[in-house]
Motif scaffolding. Sequence first.
Motif, short mmCIF file in Angstrom:
data_model
loop_
_atom_site.label_atom_id
_atom_site.label_comp_id
_atom_site.label_asym_id
_atom_site.label_seq_id
_atom_site.Cartn_x
_atom_site.Cartn_y
_atom_site.Cartn_z
N ASN A 133 -6.70 -0.44 12.92
CA ASN A 133 -5.63 -1.42 12.66
C ASN A 133 -5.96 -2.29 11.45
OD1 ASN A 133 -3.88 -0.73 14.75
ND2 ASN A 133 -4.73 -2.21 16.18
N GLU A 134 -7.23 -2.67 11.34
CA GLU A 134 -7.64 -3.62 10.30
C GLU A 134 -8.01 -2.95 8.99
OE1 GLU A 134 -10.84 -5.63 12.25
OE2 GLU A 134 -9.51 -6.88 13.50
N SER A 161 -1.28 -0.99 16.25
CA SER A 161 -0.30 -1.79 15.51
C SER A 161 1.01 -1.02 15.37
CB SER A 161 -0.85 -2.11 14.12
OG SER A 161 0.18 -2.61 13.28
N LYS A 164 1.49 0.97 12.35
CA LYS A 164 0.72 2.21 12.18
C LYS A 164 0.94 3.19 13.33
CE LYS A 164 -2.80 -0.14 9.42
NZ LYS A 164 -4.26 -0.27 9.10
N HIS A 170 4.51 2.32 21.10
CA HIS A 170 4.47 0.86 21.22
C HIS A 170 5.73 0.35 21.91
CE1 HIS A 170 4.25 -3.41 19.98
NE2 HIS A 170 2.96 -3.19 19.84
N LEU A 190 6.30 -7.55 12.92
CA LEU A 190 5.21 -8.52 12.83
C LEU A 190 5.32 -9.61 13.89
CD1 LEU A 190 5.16 -8.90 8.94
CD2 LEU A 190 3.65 -7.50 10.35
#
Length: 390
Positions: A133-134, A161, A164, A170, A190
Amino acid sequence: MAESTTTSTPSQTTASTPTTTAPAPAPAPAVTTTAEPKGLLLKADAIANQFRAEVQSSLGRAERKPKLVGILATSSAPSKSYAEFTRRQCEELGFEFVLRKVGAALNSVGEGGGGGEVLGEGEGVEEAIVEANEDGSVDGIMVYFPIFGAQQDHYLQQIVSPLKDVEGLHFKFHYNLYHNIRFLDPKSLLTATPSTGTPLTSTSTDTDQPPAGMVKSIIPCTPLAIVKCLEYVGVYNKILPYGDRAYGRTVTVINRSEVVGRPLAALLANDGARVLSVDIDSIQEYTKRPRVASNPASSSGEENVKARYHPRHVVHASGLSLRECLAVSDVVVSAVPSAGYKVKTEWLKDGCVCLNVAAEKNFEKDVRDKASIYVPAVGKVTILMLLRNL
């Protein structure tokens, strides 16, 4: 049971008149027996090829190779096979693919893990997801499930995320799917709350292209692959308005998991189909058609549009048996993860379309005696949907 035959012999008569010799009868023409024509066996390759061309065209316009990270945290043979299949497809098409093995996946390939320490199933998978994710160079993440089981795996799906998530697992994407919200503002990904987009109606759009400033909401890969297969074979009627092209079709979906069965039933119902969702303990009907007829006295065009169908599907309990569902279904999709489960061919409607989605074959060998089209697997289309989402 052997087929009975009847043999007839000419009757014998005694005559006082002289016997004359009759000409020999002409030989009987040879009888050619032909087997009953079977339905078409349709492999997924032809369907996948058209999306392979679409993906390659999109890649040609990209500034760089999109990077997909696969996270393998289990020793499961099917998961390892799927990871290898993903790698091959990415390399053939021009994507960058990195497979990160954690937990039992390290043990299974002899890489040890922690100086010879034996790692358990799923160990380190959450940390691997957070790291991906980061990582700004990573565009998409897929995790090879199942790992722990439904509840904990669902938690892991929500850690990925939504920026992604190429598998559409999700909750933001599931919410949109179930509420028939097809387009979203990218900025909404977001925020912590679900999308506030508008459900699709007959007056909202006549095209599958998003309005300015919006993008398509990601749809789970396997359900989307099944829809694309049904579009390919003509179950969807392209003359009808976008969002209602499965109108007039009755579909039985056997399995109501959150990965395949339930989202597929919702997708098809939101596209106009009457869907009979069959699970181990119940049968439900998914439809966006109101059960109460529209008011004939109304002269309002807008009211008639609203009466024609709900903005999204509604779920009703069904009193039908599986056999009754199959007898009226134009399409049957089965995704039961069991080698012993088989859909009875004799129960199928003549000329139906059958799709097998499970790793095991859920249909009997003679399925094409009833089905006009039988698709034995959709995996090759599923992987193209994943790369299309990416």
